[in-house]
Design an enzyme around this catalytic site. Sequence first.
Site, PDB file in Angstrom:
ATOM      1  N   LYS A  50       0.782  -1.001   0.131  1.00 30.04           N
ATOM      2  CA  LYS A  50       0.061  -0.044   0.036  1.00 30.04           C
ATOM      3  C   LYS A  50       0.836   1.336   0.261  1.00 30.04           C
ATOM      4  CE  LYS A  50      -4.322  -1.608   0.402  1.00 30.04           C
ATOM      5  NZ  LYS A  50      -5.661  -1.324  -0.501  1.00 30.04           N
ATOM      6  N   SER A  75      -8.401  -0.364   7.266  1.00 31.24           N
ATOM      7  CA  SER A  75      -8.111  -1.267   8.451  1.00 31.24           C
ATOM      8  C   SER A  75      -6.630  -1.274   8.885  1.00 31.24           C
ATOM      9  CB  SER A  75      -8.353  -2.748   7.923  1.00 31.24           C
ATOM     10  OG  SER A  75      -7.655  -3.243   6.922  1.00 31.24           O
ATOM     11  N   ASN A  77      -3.285  -1.166   6.534  1.00 31.36           N
ATOM     12  CA  ASN A  77      -2.146  -1.200   5.504  1.00 31.36           C
ATOM     13  C   ASN A  77      -2.127   0.116   4.565  1.00 31.36           C
ATOM     14  OD1 ASN A  77      -0.924  -3.408   6.557  1.00 31.36           O
ATOM     15  ND2 ASN A  77      -1.859  -4.650   5.077  1.00 31.36           N
ATOM     16  N   GLN A  80      -1.108   3.195   6.780  1.00 29.29           N
ATOM     17  CA  GLN A  80       0.202   3.315   7.013  1.00 29.29           C
ATOM     18  C   GLN A  80       0.920   3.946   5.775  1.00 29.29           C
ATOM     19  OE1 GLN A  80       2.234  -0.160   9.241  1.00 29.29           O
ATOM     20  NE2 GLN A  80       0.203  -0.914   8.945  1.00 29.29           N
ATOM     21  N   GLY A 190      -8.815  -7.088  -1.819  1.00 33.56           N
ATOM     22  CA  GLY A 190      -9.837  -6.391  -1.033  1.00 33.56           C
ATOM     23  C   GLY A 190     -10.917  -5.763  -1.864  1.00 33.56           C
ATOM     24  N   GLY A 191     -10.645  -4.716  -2.315  1.00 36.77           N
ATOM     25  CA  GLY A 191     -11.584  -3.925  -3.091  1.00 36.77           C
ATOM     26  C   GLY A 191     -10.920  -3.905  -4.630  1.00 36.77           C
ATOM     27  N   GLY A 192     -10.028  -4.433  -4.999  1.00 32.85           N
ATOM     28  CA  GLY A 192      -9.520  -4.460  -6.204  1.00 32.85           C
ATOM     29  C   GLY A 192      -8.635  -3.677  -6.875  1.00 32.85           C
ATOM     30  N   LEU A 194      -5.135  -3.610  -6.184  1.00 32.14           N
ATOM     31  CA  LEU A 194      -4.040  -4.066  -6.767  1.00 32.14           C
ATOM     32  C   LEU A 194      -4.059  -4.614  -8.009  1.00 32.14           C
ATOM     33  CD1 LEU A 194      -0.911  -5.160  -6.431  1.00 32.14           C
ATOM     34  CD2 LEU A 194      -1.825  -6.757  -4.875  1.00 32.14           C
ATOM     35  N   GLU A 211      -9.940 -13.845  -2.688  1.00 30.82           N
ATOM     36  CA  GLU A 211     -10.537 -13.418  -1.779  1.00 30.82           C
ATOM     37  C   GLU A 211     -10.992 -14.478  -0.473  1.00 30.82           C
ATOM     38  OE1 GLU A 211     -13.096  -9.845  -3.513  1.00 30.82           O
ATOM     39  OE2 GLU A 211     -13.276 -11.528  -4.806  1.00 30.82           O
TER      40      GLU A 211
END
Length: 329
Positions: A50, A75, A77, A80, A190-192, A194, A211
């Site tokens: 991330k 949540s 990553n 950060q 997660g949400g797509g 990457l 997933e």
Amino acid sequence: MIRTPTHDGVVAAARSIAEILPQTPLLPVEIGGVGAHVKAENLQPIGAFKIRGGWWRLSNLSPDERKQGVVAVSSGNHAQGVAWAARRLGIKATIVMPHDAPEVKLANTKALGADVVLYKRASREQGGEDRDEIAAKLIEEQGGVLVHAFGDPWVIEGQGSSGIEAAKQLEGQLEGQLGRAPSRFIACCGGGGLAAGLALSCPDAAVHVVEPEGWDMVGQAIASGEIVTASANAPKTICDALQPTATKALNLGLLKTRAEPGVTVTDDEVRDAQRWAFANLRLVVEPGGAAALAAALAGKVPIDEGTIIMITGGNADPAAFARTIAQKI
């Protein structure tokens, strides 16, 4: 007009990121007698890929936007990654995080100088707060630019830089196969963000999204061609980083003609992958960061010598990781 991420944008992001971050290793592995490669993004300075999207988004803010500061929802990553980039660029960052986020992620985000606002995540027993509404209210009250974890075009391009980097590394590793490009990427999803970035980075490579069971919102969206929202009774998963309730139209638009059918993994398969990475690669991998490896080890996705398996995060809760490793090694 909404900006559309592009291959050229991914290349530019990769160039920018190469100037400030060392490459993460591309490690050759053998699974079931077949060679493949693991991209160890858990070894980034913040312990996750991330950092790429966070840096590329914030470094593209205008001077006026930098003065406003940024707001993100995460949540841990993405939190950060944004906090790291904000500190380096001298930008104020406020991060909306779930109350039950792993303590290591909360602590690291605060240590990077970001202001953290906690919200109550929904559970089977009771409803929770809407994190996007909280972020919107913060922006209304104090100003700031929203840096979305996966639905932002610059974030998508930044994440895709990992594919540009991995492709160059792969070309150098395959002896006698100069010019060999990745055949496929297996990505924790997660949400797509990457997966969409990887699809842009290497247009000829297959992209497999992985997933947690019950949280395959991206896989279902790809199959149906429409946004799918997680059920209120979605099962618990140890993959805290892979729990967005739905993907975005931007991500679906980039993936629906490029991604292979999505697959899901169980918590037990994820734990097996964490143990495998620790035993064979000496890597500490958090549950969400091990999902792609879990799918490969379980034989749920094809692999070959040109396959790149993304290990996306290493911010594991120490006690939980110790219990997982102690089970079987």
